[in-house]
Every structure is written in C-alpha cells, then in structure tokens.
Scaffold this active site. Structure first.
Site, PDB file in Angstrom:
ATOM      1  N   ARG A 169      93.372  69.528  20.521  1.00  0.00           N
ATOM      2  CA  ARG A 169      93.374  70.993  20.540  1.00  0.00           C
ATOM      3  C   ARG A 169      91.963  71.556  20.554  1.00  0.00           C
ATOM      4  O   ARG A 169      91.686  72.553  21.205  1.00  0.00           O
ATOM      5  CB  ARG A 169      94.134  71.489  19.297  1.00  0.00           C
ATOM      6  N   TYR A 170      91.075  70.940  19.762  1.00  0.00           N
ATOM      7  CA  TYR A 170      89.699  71.430  19.627  1.00  0.00           C
ATOM      8  C   TYR A 170      88.762  70.430  20.305  1.00  0.00           C
ATOM      9  O   TYR A 170      89.031  69.234  20.284  1.00  0.00           O
ATOM     10  CB  TYR A 170      89.311  71.520  18.150  1.00  0.00           C
ATOM     11  N   ARG A 228      87.369  67.310  18.046  1.00  0.00           N
ATOM     12  CA  ARG A 228      88.225  66.507  17.160  1.00  0.00           C
ATOM     13  C   ARG A 228      89.630  66.362  17.719  1.00  0.00           C
ATOM     14  O   ARG A 228      90.123  67.236  18.425  1.00  0.00           O
ATOM     15  CB  ARG A 228      88.253  67.085  15.744  1.00  0.00           C
ATOM     16  N   CYS A 283     107.965  59.390   6.967  1.00  0.00           N
ATOM     17  CA  CYS A 283     107.340  59.967   5.775  1.00  0.00           C
ATOM     18  C   CYS A 283     108.000  59.401   4.526  1.00  0.00           C
ATOM     19  O   CYS A 283     109.125  58.923   4.578  1.00  0.00           O
ATOM     20  CB  CYS A 283     107.491  61.486   5.759  1.00  0.00           C
ATOM     21  N   CYS A 318     109.744  66.834   4.073  1.00  0.00           N
ATOM     22  CA  CYS A 318     109.613  68.159   3.473  1.00  0.00           C
ATOM     23  C   CYS A 318     110.496  69.141   4.231  1.00  0.00           C
ATOM     24  O   CYS A 318     110.499  69.143   5.465  1.00  0.00           O
ATOM     25  CB  CYS A 318     108.164  68.617   3.561  1.00  0.00           C
ATOM     26  N   CYS A 326     108.595  71.224   6.895  1.00  0.00           N
ATOM     27  CA  CYS A 326     107.710  70.499   7.818  1.00  0.00           C
ATOM     28  C   CYS A 326     107.593  71.190   9.177  1.00  0.00           C
ATOM     29  O   CYS A 326     108.579  71.559   9.792  1.00  0.00           O
ATOM     30  CB  CYS A 326     108.215  69.080   8.033  1.00  0.00           C
ATOM     31  N   ARG A 347     106.263  69.719  11.808  1.00  0.00           N
ATOM     32  CA  ARG A 347     106.493  68.722  12.871  1.00  0.00           C
ATOM     33  C   ARG A 347     107.893  68.139  12.782  1.00  0.00           C
ATOM     34  O   ARG A 347     108.151  67.017  13.201  1.00  0.00           O
ATOM     35  CB  ARG A 347     105.454  67.611  12.792  1.00  0.00           C
ATOM     36  N   ASP A 392     104.560  78.021   9.333  1.00  0.00           N
ATOM     37  CA  ASP A 392     104.714  78.045  10.792  1.00  0.00           C
ATOM     38  C   ASP A 392     106.108  78.514  11.213  1.00  0.00           C
ATOM     39  O   ASP A 392     107.025  78.574  10.401  1.00  0.00           O
ATOM     40  CB  ASP A 392     104.471  76.642  11.363  1.00  0.00           C
ATOM     41  N   ASP A 448      98.238  79.200  11.740  1.00  0.00           N
ATOM     42  CA  ASP A 448      98.111  78.308  12.885  1.00  0.00           C
ATOM     43  C   ASP A 448      98.829  79.049  14.013  1.00  0.00           C
ATOM     44  O   ASP A 448     100.039  79.265  13.959  1.00  0.00           O
ATOM     45  CB  ASP A 448      98.749  76.943  12.575  1.00  0.00           C
ATOM     46  N   LYS A 493      93.944  77.122  14.219  1.00  0.00           N
ATOM     47  CA  LYS A 493      94.014  77.800  12.922  1.00  0.00           C
ATOM     48  C   LYS A 493      93.107  79.022  12.920  1.00  0.00           C
ATOM     49  O   LYS A 493      91.924  78.914  13.237  1.00  0.00           O
ATOM     50  CB  LYS A 493      93.608  76.827  11.818  1.00  0.00           C
TER      51      LYS A 493
HETATM   52  C1  LIG Z   1      94.552  71.172  12.062  1.00  0.00           C
HETATM   53  C2  LIG Z   1      94.237  70.414  13.225  1.00  0.00           C
HETATM   54  C3  LIG Z   1      92.974  69.831  13.386  1.00  0.00           C
HETATM   55  C4  LIG Z   1      91.889  69.928  12.351  1.00  0.00           C
HETATM   56  O1  LIG Z   1      91.465  71.216  12.133  1.00  0.00           O
HETATM   57  P1  LIG Z   1      90.344  71.526  11.058  1.00  0.00           P
HETATM   58  O2  LIG Z   1      90.280  72.998  11.023  1.00  0.00           O
HETATM   59  O3  LIG Z   1      89.095  70.874  11.529  1.00  0.00           O
HETATM   60  O4  LIG Z   1      90.808  70.920   9.762  1.00  0.00           O
HETATM   61  C5  LIG Z   1      92.737  69.140  14.543  1.00  0.00           C
HETATM   62  N1  LIG Z   1      93.664  69.018  15.507  1.00  0.00           N
HETATM   63  C6  LIG Z   1      94.876  69.581  15.372  1.00  0.00           C
HETATM   64  C7  LIG Z   1      95.847  69.433  16.487  1.00  0.00           C
HETATM   65  C8  LIG Z   1      95.206  70.294  14.236  1.00  0.00           C
HETATM   66  O5  LIG Z   1      96.422  70.833  14.108  1.00  0.00           O
HETATM   67  S1  SF4 Z   2     104.984  67.989   6.044  1.00  0.00           S
HETATM   68 FE1  SF4 Z   2     106.193  66.848   7.592  1.00  0.00          FE
HETATM   69  S2  SF4 Z   2     104.856  65.242   8.306  1.00  0.00           S
HETATM   70 FE2  SF4 Z   2     103.979  65.994   6.388  1.00  0.00          FE
HETATM   71  S3  SF4 Z   2     104.824  64.663   4.775  1.00  0.00           S
HETATM   72 FE3  SF4 Z   2     106.171  66.435   4.931  1.00  0.00          FE
HETATM   73  S4  SF4 Z   2     107.758  65.817   6.385  1.00  0.00           S
HETATM   74 FE4  SF4 Z   2     106.072  64.379   6.631  1.00  0.00          FE
END
Ligand SMILES: *Cc1c(COP(=O)(O)O)cnc(C)c1O
Ligand code: SF4
Length: 374
Positions: free
Chosen positions: A111-112, A115, A124, A128, A131, A133, A292, A329, A336
C-alpha cells in the site's frame, strides 16, 4: 449446568494449560463446546449455529477471562459472536481496505511505497469478532506456501524502496518457530530491508506462545518490532504481562494497536486505564483505530467524535508516550489517516493561534526571515 473453564486445568494439569499448542489445539469453536462453560444467549447460539457466520475459535485461556456474571463483558464481546454480526449494513464491504487490489503477489499487500505487509497465515489463536480481515482468516487455516514466500521475497528484492516489512496474518505466532524463522531469515537477508515487524495477538489470546525458545530465535533478527492488540485493560493479565516482558527484555520494541469498539472500550476511563497499564508493561500505545467497515461490524462502530474526544482527554492529560494516534484506515484503500482534535484556531502569514489541552489560547509569531531566502 455450565462449569468453569478453569476446571479444565484440573483435568489437564497446569503444565498442559500453559502449553501454547494445547491451548491452540483446544480452541472452542462451536455452540456446543462453548456452552459447556458459558451459558449462551439465544442470540449467541443463533450466530454460532449460522453456517454463513465468520470463523470462531477461542483459546481456553481467553475464554477463562470472560466474566460469566457480566452480560456486557468486553472479553465475551470480542470472542463470542451474536446475531448482530449476521446483519450486513449498506456501507459494509467484504474487503474494506481494498487490500485485494493492492496485492502484487499472493499474500502480499503493498500500500505504501517503503513498506509491505505479508499475510503469512490465515490462522489465529482466536478469531476476533471485530476482525477487519475476516473475509479471509479462519476458513482454510493455511500458512503461506514456500512458492508464495519465494515470490514475495523476490518482489521485495526487486524493490529497493522497501525498507520495512510487516509480517502479519492471521496471526504469525500460530506458526511454529521453525516456520516463522524461515520467513524472517529470508527477509532479513534482503539488504535494503531495515526493519522487520510482526503483528500478533498472541500475547493477548495465547500468551504461552511467547516461549524462551521463540524469543531467543526472534532476537537474532534485530531490528525487529512487534505490534500487539490489547483492547481492554483486563486483557493485560499476569500471563500477558509476562509474555510482553519476555519480548521487551529481548530488546523488541512493543507497540499496541487498539480497535475502538462500542461496548468494549469506547470510554475515556477504559482507554486511560488501558494506556497506563500498557506503558507500565513497556508497551507503547501506537494506534487507536476507528473500526473498519468490514461486514457485520456495525454494532461495534462508534461515532468518529468518540475517538476525537478520547484523544482530547489523553493528549496533555497524561504522558505523551501513553497517547496513541487515532486513525481511520480509509475505506477503499487510502491507508491510515490521523484524525486529531483541532488545536490550530487560525493561521495568518504572521502568526498561528493555538489552544492547549486546557483550552487556553496562545499565539506563536512566524519568523521574519522567509524560508525562501535560505
Ligand atoms: C497498516 C499497514 C502498514 C503499516 O502502516 P504504519 O502506519 O507504518 O504502521 C503497511 N501496510 C499495510 C497494508 C497496512 O495496512
Ligand atoms: S484481528 Fe483478525 S487477524 Fe488479528 S488476531 Fe484477530 S482474528 Fe486474527
């Protein structure tokens, strides 16, 4: 009649209880299993029995933190689904952060520019209820394949801009030490990667995972950072504190990413207790996330103003390093975005007028020298 989950300890003995693999293998996953220990509401039973529900799995350890006498227990709400989770509102999306279209290789999100995030497993310790994802975790419980890892490593190798790699999931600490080390080692060998981060909820949901053996392996790969997700002060138990201390003692900086959740932690009192308990345990509050727009999370969402109000009551009122950054986000994949209380009242070419945390007003004059002249 339900019995206390702690009774299992008597059956299995303390040694087994403290074995993370036992905790993992004995995750409670159905209404039938959970109702042995907790009297489920009709709404919870319906959600657990609905086959279109999202993955459920709770370690006996995390279940033992539930206060069965409190119908609003914040631990229960994070672990056991109820009917509200089955309703999907109009704004909600299966992939709220558009991660699937920012994926240049399987299991990789870029995304960035500097990183990337690797989804190393879809498993997991606990699933959660909030979650983000959830569209992909818990269904296959599969770890990344060697081929996928090879493709990701070569993608990172070919992108010299990538200096920070996040190992995420799912929960990377569901992998064995050997599996995890293979991944970390392959990334560490890439010259331009400066920092490796692991995102895990293991210290919260299965703290026994943080063994001496794991820590000894991790500390070979510094600089390595770990982000955890404590959402409520009662999650910071003696066991969780011990797991966090082991990591901190190994020189691993710990950050915490809290999700702001209605009925769990949407008050200033709880947030204050949480951040104070975190810093006492050498965990730096990093982000406070607005929930989210993932499917079935409407009942957890708080108004944006609640997050701003929490920031207002923390900033200046407690240690600066105990204050997280409140972020949204961006839906659709903007990354973010910080959302702050408004401290700048107005700005002219000559001065800026600010208010402080107490609401007092101050003026700061701009310098006479223009930056352009330098
Ligand atoms: C949150 C996230 C990051 C890291 O973001 P930081 O602001 O540097 O902590 C990197 N890639 C993805 C896809 C993310 O969701
Ligand atoms: S937030 Fe989602 S990915 Fe993270 S520990 Fe909980 S269930 Fe697993």
């Amino acid at each position: 009649m339900t019995q206390s989950i702690k009774n299992i300890v008597e059956i299995v003995n303390q040694e087994q209880w403290e074995d993370w693999r036992w905790q993992f293998a004995n995750r409670l996953r159905t209404a039938e299993e959970i109702s042995k220990y907790i009297e489920l509401t009709e709404s919870e039973k319906q959600a657990l029995n609905a086959n279109r529900g999202f993955a459920v799995g709770i370690t006996p350890y995390y279940l033992s933190l539930i206060d069965v006498n409190n119908p609003n227990c914040p631990i229960r709400k994070q672990a056991i689904p109820n009917q509200q989770e089955l309703s999907v509102s109009a704004h909600e999306l299966a992939d709220p952060l558009a991660e699937d279209c920012k994926s240049p290789a399987a299991n990789l999100i870029h995304r960035y520019s500097d990183r990337v995030l690797i989804i190393v497993t879809e498993t997991c310790h606990m699933y959660c209820r909030h979650c983000t994802r959830r569209r992909r975790v818990g269904f296959r419980e599969a770890a990344i394949t060697p081929d996928a890892l090879t493709a990701i490593v070569s993608y990172i190798k070919n992108n010299a801009k990538i200096r920070d790699v996040l190992i995420s999931g799912g929960d990377p600490l569901t992998l064995s030490d050997i599996q995890l080390e293979k991944i970390i080692k392959a990334i560490r060998e890439i010259e331009h990667v400066e920092v490796i981060r692991i995102g895990t909820r293991a210290p919260v949901t299965n703290p026994y995972r943080v063994t001496d053996q794991l820590v000894n392996m991790l500390k070979k790969y510094h600089p390595l950072w770990i982000n955890v997700q404590f959402n409520h002060p009662t999650e910071i138990t003696a066991e969780a504190a011990k797991a966090s201390a082991k990591l901190a003692n190994a020189g691993i900086p710990l950050g915490n990413q809290t999700v702001l959740l209605k009925g769990v932690n949407n008050s200033i009192e709880i947030q204050k207790q949480l951040v104070h308990k975190l810093v006492k345990n050498r965990i730096r509050p990093y982000y406070l996330y607005q929930c989210d727009l993932a499917e079935g999370l409407e009942h957890f969402r708080t108004p944006i103003n609640r997050g701003i109000e929490i920031m207002e009551k923390l900033q200046g009122h407690t240690s600066g390093f105990a204050v997280p950054l409140f972020v949204i986000d961006a839906p659709g994949g903007g990354g973010k975005i910080p959302v702050l209380p408004q401290y700048v009242l107005y700005q002219t070419p000559e001065k800026i007028v600010l208010r402080n945390y107490e609401g007092k007003i101050f003026t700061y004059p701009e310098p006479n020298n223009s930056e352009k002249e330098e």
